[in-house]
Design a protein around this motif. Structure first.
Motif, short mmCIF file in Angstrom:
data_model
loop_
_atom_site.label_atom_id
_atom_site.label_comp_id
_atom_site.label_asym_id
_atom_site.label_seq_id
_atom_site.Cartn_x
_atom_site.Cartn_y
_atom_site.Cartn_z
N GLU A 52 17.66 20.11 27.23
CA GLU A 52 17.91 20.41 25.78
C GLU A 52 19.31 20.50 25.76
O GLU A 52 19.65 20.11 24.61
CB GLU A 52 17.15 21.68 25.35
CG GLU A 52 15.44 21.52 25.12
CD GLU A 52 15.42 20.29 24.31
OE1 GLU A 52 15.99 19.85 23.30
OE2 GLU A 52 14.49 19.53 24.50
N VAL A 53 20.15 21.20 26.59
CA VAL A 53 21.78 21.35 26.32
C VAL A 53 22.34 19.91 26.53
O VAL A 53 22.97 19.44 25.66
CB VAL A 53 22.17 22.35 27.32
CG1 VAL A 53 23.63 22.11 27.18
CG2 VAL A 53 21.61 23.67 27.15
N SER A 54 21.84 19.18 27.26
CA SER A 54 22.02 17.75 27.64
C SER A 54 21.84 16.80 26.46
O SER A 54 22.85 16.12 26.07
CB SER A 54 21.46 17.15 28.94
OG SER A 54 21.97 17.93 30.07
N ALA A 55 20.61 17.06 25.84
CA ALA A 55 20.36 16.13 24.64
C ALA A 55 21.04 16.55 23.48
O ALA A 55 21.51 15.78 22.65
CB ALA A 55 18.76 16.57 24.28
N LEU A 56 21.61 17.93 23.64
CA LEU A 56 22.22 18.39 22.35
C LEU A 56 23.59 17.71 22.42
O LEU A 56 24.19 17.28 21.26
CB LEU A 56 22.40 20.08 22.44
CG LEU A 56 23.09 20.43 21.59
CD1 LEU A 56 23.03 20.17 19.93
CD2 LEU A 56 23.21 21.98 21.43
N ALA A 57 24.30 17.83 23.63
CA ALA A 57 25.64 17.31 23.88
C ALA A 57 25.67 15.84 23.61
O ALA A 57 26.58 15.12 22.97
CB ALA A 57 26.08 17.65 25.40
N ALA A 58 24.72 14.87 23.78
CA ALA A 58 24.71 13.64 23.75
C ALA A 58 24.38 13.24 22.24
O ALA A 58 24.82 12.36 21.79
CB ALA A 58 23.51 13.00 24.51
N THR A 59 23.48 13.96 21.82
CA THR A 59 23.45 13.87 20.27
C THR A 59 24.57 14.05 19.37
O THR A 59 24.65 13.41 18.60
CB THR A 59 22.05 14.71 19.79
OG1 THR A 59 20.98 14.46 20.44
CG2 THR A 59 21.90 14.51 18.28
N TYR A 60 25.24 15.21 19.68
CA TYR A 60 26.14 15.73 19.06
C TYR A 60 27.43 14.24 19.24
O TYR A 60 28.04 14.19 18.10
CB TYR A 60 26.92 16.85 19.50
CG TYR A 60 27.95 17.33 18.89
CD1 TYR A 60 28.08 17.88 17.28
CD2 TYR A 60 29.39 17.36 19.36
CE1 TYR A 60 29.43 18.26 16.74
CE2 TYR A 60 30.50 17.45 18.81
CZ TYR A 60 30.51 18.41 17.51
OH TYR A 60 31.51 18.45 16.93
N SER A 61 27.41 13.85 20.50
CA SER A 61 28.69 12.93 20.60
C SER A 61 28.29 11.72 19.85
O SER A 61 29.20 11.06 19.24
CB SER A 61 28.56 12.59 22.31
OG SER A 61 29.38 11.47 22.57
#
Length: 289
Positions: A52-61
């Motif tokens: 989920e943290v990876s998804a959050l970072a990717a989505t934010y980017s």
């Protein structure tokens, strides 16, 4: 929420729950309860948290790039952020229980009560309700606030009921807990009805979005069944706590899958719309030639 926490602290000092390890019967039960599954759940939750943290970072980017699909801010960033917070709290909770479960056990009549689990619910359950109400069903914080507060209150009451002395008071608290559960569930189902009225029938992910709230209503009902079975000593303490843990873990996995599916489907829907517009422009251009 702050008032609920203050109430819980006041209740703690008023009822002064007895540590489980000071009661021989409770200590015997606690020492016989396995703790390995807490470690297994912590590893699983940690893996979900990393995802989920990876998804959050990717989505934010991606949300900052001009060529990315313009998903709503709630779906793009808030949902993975809330899921990450929920999974973080649960991972910490399971890790603590792996190391020192007996420290957080209290009792009234010799049966262990896992106080730390109720503290965890006071944090993660409101986040789950906001995740479902605001992110999935697009309700405002004002709409979501009442069921969240009611839920916080009945979590505290359900804990106090297990540790308070006096049969009448205990059952009054238990009855109040289930009445408030009914009120909170009615509010959550109201979100579903309002969402279905306000969203087009052909909108993508309608079923997935409403399933998040319905799943929580069913999950909390299952918690209530486990709670009553434990009160009547139909199930032992180990089965009670492991049931809470398994249902809670399964809920977080399903919730993560629901929002992953929503992200993928809405991305695909917006990309299809973009391709359709490009195709229309190309056709118009070719007709001019």
């Amino acid at each position: 929420a702050a008032a609920v926490v203050v109430g819980a602290v006041i209740g703690w000092h008023l009822f002064a729950p007895r540590p489980c390890m000071e009661v021989p019967q409770c200590r015997l039960i606690a020492n016989s309860m396995p703790q390995q599954y807490h470690g297994h759940l912590a590893i699983g939750l940690g893996s979900l948290l990393a995802r989920e943290v990876s998804a959050l970072a990717a989505t934010y980017s991606e949300s900052g790039s001009k060529g990315s699909p313009s998903m709503s801010t709630k779906d793009a960033c808030l949902a993975p952020l809330l899921l990450s917070l929920i999974l973080f709290v649960l991972t910490v909770f399971q890790t603590i229980m792996t190391v020192s479960e007996s420290t957080w056990l209290h009792t009234l009549d010799g049966r262990p009560v896992q106080t730390l689990r109720f503290a965890e619910w006071l944090i993660t359950v409101p986040l789950l309700l906001v995740l479902s109400g605001c992110c999935a069903l697009r309700r405002s914080l004002r709409d979501v606030a009442t069921p969240v507060i009611v839920t916080e209150v009945y979590i505290v009451l359900s804990w106090v009921a297990l540790l308070v002395d006096g049969l009448v008071l205990r059952w009054a608290l238990i009855a109040s807990t289930f009445i408030l559960y009914g009120c909170a569930s009615a509010g959550m189902l109201g979100w579903v009805v309002d969402f279905l009225k306000s969203s087009p029938s052909d909108a993508p992910c309608r079923g997935l979005r409403i399933s998040s709230s319905i799943m929580l209503v069913v999950l909390f009902a299952m918690y209530g069944v486990i709670y009553l079975l434990a009160i009547f000593n139909i199930i032992d303490a180990h089965l009670e706590q492991s049931s809470y843990a398994v249902f809670g873990f399964g809920c977080k996995v399903v919730m993560s899958m629901i929002f992953t599916a929503i992200r993928v489907i809405e991305n695909q829907h917006e990309l299809n719309g973009l391709l359709f517009k490009i195709s229309g422009v190309s056709t118009a251009f070719m007709s001019l030639l």
